[in-house]
Write a protein that holds these residues in place. Sequence first.
Motif, PDB file in Angstrom:
ATOM      1  N   ILE A 163      -9.610  -5.653   0.062  1.00  0.00           N
ATOM      2  CA  ILE A 163      -8.899  -5.934   1.323  1.00  0.00           C
ATOM      3  C   ILE A 163      -9.895  -5.906   2.490  1.00  0.00           C
ATOM      4  N   ILE A 211     -21.310  -5.167   0.177  1.00  0.00           N
ATOM      5  CA  ILE A 211     -20.298  -4.112  -0.038  1.00  0.00           C
ATOM      6  C   ILE A 211     -19.981  -3.952  -1.518  1.00  0.00           C
ATOM      7  N   ASN A 250      -8.813   2.302   7.303  1.00  0.00           N
ATOM      8  CA  ASN A 250      -8.243   1.075   6.744  1.00  0.00           C
ATOM      9  C   ASN A 250      -9.086  -0.135   7.142  1.00  0.00           C
ATOM     10  N   ALA A 251      -8.728  -1.277   6.563  1.00  0.00           N
ATOM     11  CA  ALA A 251      -9.570  -2.463   6.704  1.00  0.00           C
ATOM     12  C   ALA A 251      -9.599  -3.008   8.140  1.00  0.00           C
ATOM     13  N   ASP A 267     -17.176   4.509 -10.147  1.00  0.00           N
ATOM     14  CA  ASP A 267     -15.842   4.296  -9.563  1.00  0.00           C
ATOM     15  C   ASP A 267     -15.439   2.834  -9.728  1.00  0.00           C
ATOM     16  N   LEU A 293      -0.304   3.660 -13.660  1.00  0.00           N
ATOM     17  CA  LEU A 293      -1.231   3.426 -12.540  1.00  0.00           C
ATOM     18  C   LEU A 293      -1.786   2.005 -12.644  1.00  0.00           C
ATOM     19  N   MET A 294      -2.123   1.624 -13.864  1.00  0.00           N
ATOM     20  CA  MET A 294      -2.685   0.287 -14.088  1.00  0.00           C
ATOM     21  C   MET A 294      -1.632  -0.796 -13.847  1.00  0.00           C
ATOM     22  N   VAL A 301       0.843  -1.214   0.000  1.00  0.00           N
ATOM     23  CA  VAL A 301       0.000   0.000   0.000  1.00  0.00           C
ATOM     24  C   VAL A 301       0.873   1.257   0.000  1.00  0.00           C
ATOM     25  N   ALA A 310      -1.258  -1.325 -10.197  1.00  0.00           N
ATOM     26  CA  ALA A 310      -2.390  -2.098  -9.649  1.00  0.00           C
ATOM     27  C   ALA A 310      -2.238  -3.577  -9.984  1.00  0.00           C
ATOM     28  N   LEU A 339     -20.345   4.385  10.270  1.00  0.00           N
ATOM     29  CA  LEU A 339     -18.965   3.930  10.485  1.00  0.00           C
ATOM     30  C   LEU A 339     -18.080   4.450   9.364  1.00  0.00           C
ATOM     31  N   GLY A 380     -10.167   6.024  -0.407  1.00  0.00           N
ATOM     32  CA  GLY A 380      -9.240   7.154  -0.362  1.00  0.00           C
ATOM     33  C   GLY A 380      -9.865   8.537  -0.325  1.00  0.00           C
ATOM     34  N   VAL A 425     -18.631   3.529   5.479  1.00  0.00           N
ATOM     35  CA  VAL A 425     -18.027   4.170   4.305  1.00  0.00           C
ATOM     36  C   VAL A 425     -16.507   4.228   4.439  1.00  0.00           C
ATOM     37  N   GLY A 426     -15.844   4.195   3.302  1.00  0.00           N
ATOM     38  CA  GLY A 426     -14.389   4.297   3.286  1.00  0.00           C
ATOM     39  C   GLY A 426     -13.885   4.427   1.864  1.00  0.00           C
ATOM     40  N   ARG A 462     -10.923  -1.088  -6.872  1.00  0.00           N
ATOM     41  CA  ARG A 462     -11.395  -2.246  -6.123  1.00  0.00           C
ATOM     42  C   ARG A 462     -10.409  -2.771  -5.070  1.00  0.00           C
ATOM     43  N   ILE A 463      -9.152  -2.355  -5.150  1.00  0.00           N
ATOM     44  CA  ILE A 463      -8.123  -2.973  -4.308  1.00  0.00           C
ATOM     45  C   ILE A 463      -8.451  -2.811  -2.814  1.00  0.00           C
ATOM     46  N   GLY A 464      -8.789  -1.579  -2.409  1.00  0.00           N
ATOM     47  CA  GLY A 464      -9.073  -1.327  -0.991  1.00  0.00           C
ATOM     48  C   GLY A 464     -10.313  -2.072  -0.530  1.00  0.00           C
TER      49      GLY A 464
HETATM   50  C1  B12 Z   1      -4.500   1.822  -8.342  1.00  0.00           C
HETATM   51  C2  B12 Z   1      -5.222   3.096  -8.720  1.00  0.00           C
HETATM   52  C3  B12 Z   1      -6.026   3.069  -9.858  1.00  0.00           C
HETATM   53  C4  B12 Z   1      -6.286   1.796 -10.657  1.00  0.00           C
HETATM   54  C5  B12 Z   1      -7.368   0.971  -9.914  1.00  0.00           C
HETATM   55  C6  B12 Z   1      -7.194  -0.522 -10.119  1.00  0.00           C
HETATM   56  C7  B12 Z   1      -8.219  -1.316  -9.353  1.00  0.00           C
HETATM   57  N1  B12 Z   1      -8.667  -2.389  -9.969  1.00  0.00           N
HETATM   58  O1  B12 Z   1      -8.605  -0.992  -8.232  1.00  0.00           O
HETATM   59  C8  B12 Z   1      -6.796   2.368 -12.019  1.00  0.00           C
HETATM   60  C9  B12 Z   1      -5.612   2.486 -12.957  1.00  0.00           C
HETATM   61  C10 B12 Z   1      -7.896   1.613 -12.725  1.00  0.00           C
HETATM   62  C11 B12 Z   1      -7.235   3.780 -11.600  1.00  0.00           C
HETATM   63  C12 B12 Z   1      -8.073   4.548 -12.371  1.00  0.00           C
HETATM   64  C13 B12 Z   1      -8.361   5.889 -12.079  1.00  0.00           C
HETATM   65  N2  B12 Z   1      -7.878   6.623 -11.075  1.00  0.00           N
HETATM   66 CO1  B12 Z   1      -6.935   5.845  -9.604  1.00  0.00          CO
HETATM   67  N3  B12 Z   1      -5.704   5.399  -8.307  1.00  0.00           N
HETATM   68  C14 B12 Z   1      -5.076   4.273  -7.921  1.00  0.00           C
HETATM   69  C15 B12 Z   1      -4.159   4.487  -6.687  1.00  0.00           C
HETATM   70  C16 B12 Z   1      -2.720   4.628  -7.170  1.00  0.00           C
HETATM   71  C17 B12 Z   1      -4.219   3.411  -5.627  1.00  0.00           C
HETATM   72  C18 B12 Z   1      -5.623   3.086  -5.098  1.00  0.00           C
HETATM   73  C19 B12 Z   1      -5.518   1.914  -4.159  1.00  0.00           C
HETATM   74  O2  B12 Z   1      -5.843   0.803  -4.541  1.00  0.00           O
HETATM   75  N4  B12 Z   1      -4.977   2.139  -2.944  1.00  0.00           N
HETATM   76  C20 B12 Z   1      -4.657   1.069  -1.972  1.00  0.00           C
HETATM   77  C21 B12 Z   1      -5.880   0.693  -1.175  1.00  0.00           C
HETATM   78  C22 B12 Z   1      -5.535  -0.445  -0.207  1.00  0.00           C
HETATM   79  O3  B12 Z   1      -6.275   1.830  -0.452  1.00  0.00           O
HETATM   80  P1  B12 Z   1      -7.796   2.322  -0.386  1.00  0.00           P
HETATM   81  O4  B12 Z   1      -8.492   2.045  -1.637  1.00  0.00           O
HETATM   82  O5  B12 Z   1      -7.813   3.703   0.146  1.00  0.00           O
HETATM   83  O6  B12 Z   1      -8.459   1.318   0.684  1.00  0.00           O
HETATM   84  C23 B12 Z   1      -8.225   1.285   2.074  1.00  0.00           C
HETATM   85  C24 B12 Z   1      -9.072   2.299   2.882  1.00  0.00           C
HETATM   86  O7  B12 Z   1      -9.432   3.432   2.158  1.00  0.00           O
HETATM   87  C25 B12 Z   1     -10.244   1.479   3.369  1.00  0.00           C
HETATM   88  N5  B12 Z   1     -11.426   1.305   2.503  1.00  0.00           N
HETATM   89  C26 B12 Z   1     -11.525   1.199   1.169  1.00  0.00           C
HETATM   90  N6  B12 Z   1     -12.779   0.965   0.801  1.00  0.00           N
HETATM   91  C27 B12 Z   1     -13.515   0.891   1.917  1.00  0.00           C
HETATM   92  C28 B12 Z   1     -14.880   0.658   2.106  1.00  0.00           C
HETATM   93  C29 B12 Z   1     -15.392   0.648   3.384  1.00  0.00           C
HETATM   94  C30 B12 Z   1     -16.843   0.374   3.591  1.00  0.00           C
HETATM   95  C31 B12 Z   1     -14.540   0.896   4.510  1.00  0.00           C
HETATM   96  C32 B12 Z   1     -15.105   0.937   5.881  1.00  0.00           C
HETATM   97  C33 B12 Z   1     -13.175   1.123   4.314  1.00  0.00           C
HETATM   98  C34 B12 Z   1     -12.675   1.117   3.028  1.00  0.00           C
HETATM   99  O8  B12 Z   1      -9.659   0.206   3.597  1.00  0.00           O
HETATM  100  C35 B12 Z   1      -8.754  -0.071   2.534  1.00  0.00           C
HETATM  101  C36 B12 Z   1      -7.710  -1.070   2.984  1.00  0.00           C
HETATM  102  O9  B12 Z   1      -7.016  -0.649   4.125  1.00  0.00           O
HETATM  103  C37 B12 Z   1      -4.758   5.810  -6.118  1.00  0.00           C
HETATM  104  C38 B12 Z   1      -3.794   6.633  -5.236  1.00  0.00           C
HETATM  105  C39 B12 Z   1      -3.989   6.336  -3.763  1.00  0.00           C
HETATM  106  N7  B12 Z   1      -3.015   6.609  -2.988  1.00  0.00           N
HETATM  107  O10 B12 Z   1      -5.048   5.905  -3.312  1.00  0.00           O
HETATM  108  C40 B12 Z   1      -5.254   6.508  -7.387  1.00  0.00           C
HETATM  109  C41 B12 Z   1      -6.397   7.526  -7.301  1.00  0.00           C
HETATM  110  C42 B12 Z   1      -7.479   7.053  -6.354  1.00  0.00           C
HETATM  111  N8  B12 Z   1      -6.948   7.551  -8.714  1.00  0.00           N
HETATM  112  C43 B12 Z   1      -7.232   8.717  -9.098  1.00  0.00           C
HETATM  113  C44 B12 Z   1      -7.761   9.001 -10.390  1.00  0.00           C
HETATM  114  C45 B12 Z   1      -7.928  10.464 -10.746  1.00  0.00           C
HETATM  115  C46 B12 Z   1      -8.113   7.961 -11.281  1.00  0.00           C
HETATM  116  C47 B12 Z   1      -8.751   8.125 -12.675  1.00  0.00           C
HETATM  117  C48 B12 Z   1      -9.871   9.201 -12.771  1.00  0.00           C
HETATM  118  C49 B12 Z   1      -7.619   8.415 -13.686  1.00  0.00           C
HETATM  119  C50 B12 Z   1      -8.084   8.706 -15.112  1.00  0.00           C
HETATM  120  N9  B12 Z   1      -7.706   9.858 -15.597  1.00  0.00           N
HETATM  121  O11 B12 Z   1      -8.760   7.917 -15.722  1.00  0.00           O
HETATM  122  C51 B12 Z   1      -9.281   6.694 -12.942  1.00  0.00           C
HETATM  123  C52 B12 Z   1     -10.730   6.537 -12.438  1.00  0.00           C
HETATM  124  C53 B12 Z   1     -11.425   5.359 -12.989  1.00  0.00           C
HETATM  125  C54 B12 Z   1     -12.781   5.200 -12.329  1.00  0.00           C
HETATM  126  N10 B12 Z   1     -13.840   5.589 -13.008  1.00  0.00           N
HETATM  127  O12 B12 Z   1     -12.861   4.735 -11.208  1.00  0.00           O
HETATM  128  C55 B12 Z   1      -6.998   9.786  -8.042  1.00  0.00           C
HETATM  129  C56 B12 Z   1      -8.307  10.248  -7.405  1.00  0.00           C
HETATM  130  C57 B12 Z   1      -8.313  11.736  -7.085  1.00  0.00           C
HETATM  131  C58 B12 Z   1      -9.607  12.141  -6.443  1.00  0.00           C
HETATM  132  N11 B12 Z   1      -9.563  12.401  -5.147  1.00  0.00           N
HETATM  133  O13 B12 Z   1     -10.636  12.194  -7.066  1.00  0.00           O
HETATM  134  C59 B12 Z   1      -5.981   9.058  -7.082  1.00  0.00           C
HETATM  135  C60 B12 Z   1      -6.088   9.495  -5.599  1.00  0.00           C
HETATM  136  C61 B12 Z   1      -4.565   9.345  -7.638  1.00  0.00           C
HETATM  137  C62 B12 Z   1      -4.150  10.787  -7.436  1.00  0.00           C
HETATM  138  N12 B12 Z   1      -3.416  11.082  -6.365  1.00  0.00           N
HETATM  139  O14 B12 Z   1      -4.480  11.626  -8.234  1.00  0.00           O
HETATM  140  N13 B12 Z   1      -6.695   4.133 -10.446  1.00  0.00           N
END
Ligand code: B12
Length: 219
Positions: free
Chosen positions: A112, A98, A202-203, A104, A65-66, A45, A69, A198, A184, A181-182, A107-109
């Motif tokens: 998890i 969920i 993170n997870a 959007d 980015l892809m 992460v 992932a 809630l 980034g 809800v959760g 899916r990675i987060g």
């Molecule tokens: C990988 C990634 C992608 C991959 C996704 C692959 C996939 N199958 O998931 C791809 C390449 C497809 C992608 C596409 C896009 N992305 Co993107 N992507 C990312 C990146 C680098 C990592 C996301 C991730 O997986 N993080 C790791 C996981 C583990 O973290 P997480 O999701 O936050 O989850 C944790 C917590 O949030 C929580 N959590 C998550 N969900 C839930 C749900 C509940 C109920 C609860 C309680 C908790 C919870 O627990 C999780 C585990 O601990 C982020 C940057 C970042 N730092 O987040 C940008 C990011 C999210 N993307 C961004 C953007 C702009 C896009 C695109 C619009 C780019 C484009 N021009 O097309 C597209 C959007 C497509 C769409 N319609 O959704 C921006 C969003 C900016 C914003 N705030 O709006 C980011 C922040 C990058 C940036 N800094 O600019 N992306």
Amino acid sequence: MNESEIINGLKEAILKFDENLVREMAEEVVRANINPLKAVDEGLVKGLDIIGEKYENDEIFLPELMMAANTFQVAMKILEPAIMARGQERVSKGTVVIGTVKGDIHRIGKDIVILLLRNSGYEVHDLGEDVDLFTFIDTAHKVNADAIGLSALLTSTLYGQKDVIDALIHNGERDKYIVMVGGGAVTKEWAESIGADLYAENAQVAVRKLDEIMRARKS
Ligand code: B12
């Protein structure tokens, strides 16, 4: 290789989109019996966070980015069984529906969160990504869910979470479900402003908080 070198190797592999290296490091995690969740959080992460920053600063673009992932998913295939093997709960604690909200596809987060919920004893119905509010609510009815989980990573899709809560209020069944809800883009303030039950950053926290609410509801 020691633990911190292996965890650092996972991060480096994400930054280099190196599927061979990530596979090798994930196998090392299992072999050395390192906590697989620590490896995910502090290695994989962390790597994705740096990738996100680079993308934001126009240093890399969507294809990278892809690739990052995809590299992440290669490691998760190896680490998931190790995470599951550490779970102890066998009785069902409750049912959770969920998904990632409409528009959007991240899916990675969410995946998890699902992994840890299942691992902790919840029955989880994964609706996938780009899920509309009707699907969330219909499925929650159908499976008699205790909780609905809504993931959002884009600022532009956050309102998908509010839409579900508003629809539940409109249907007179807001109290029927714990709404979690959760993702980034979500902040504690946003979660409060839409009346979610809630929020978790993170997870692990998501599971702990859901446990607490479920316990309080039962007592
Ligand atoms: C990988 C990634 C992608 C991959 C996704 C692959 C996939 N199958 O998931 C791809 C390449 C497809 C992608 C596409 C896009 N992305 Co993107 N992507 C990312 C990146 C680098 C990592 C996301 C991730 O997986 N993080 C790791 C996981 C583990 O973290 P997480 O999701 O936050 O989850 C944790 C917590 O949030 C929580 N959590 C998550 N969900 C839930 C749900 C509940 C109920 C609860 C309680 C908790 C919870 O627990 C999780 C585990 O601990 C982020 C940057 C970042 N730092 O987040 C940008 C990011 C999210 N993307 C961004 C953007 C702009 C896009 C695109 C619009 C780019 C484009 N021009 O097309 C597209 C959007 C497509 C769409 N319609 O959704 C921006 C969003 C900016 C914003 N705030 O709006 C980011 C922040 C990058 C940036 N800094 O600019 N992306």
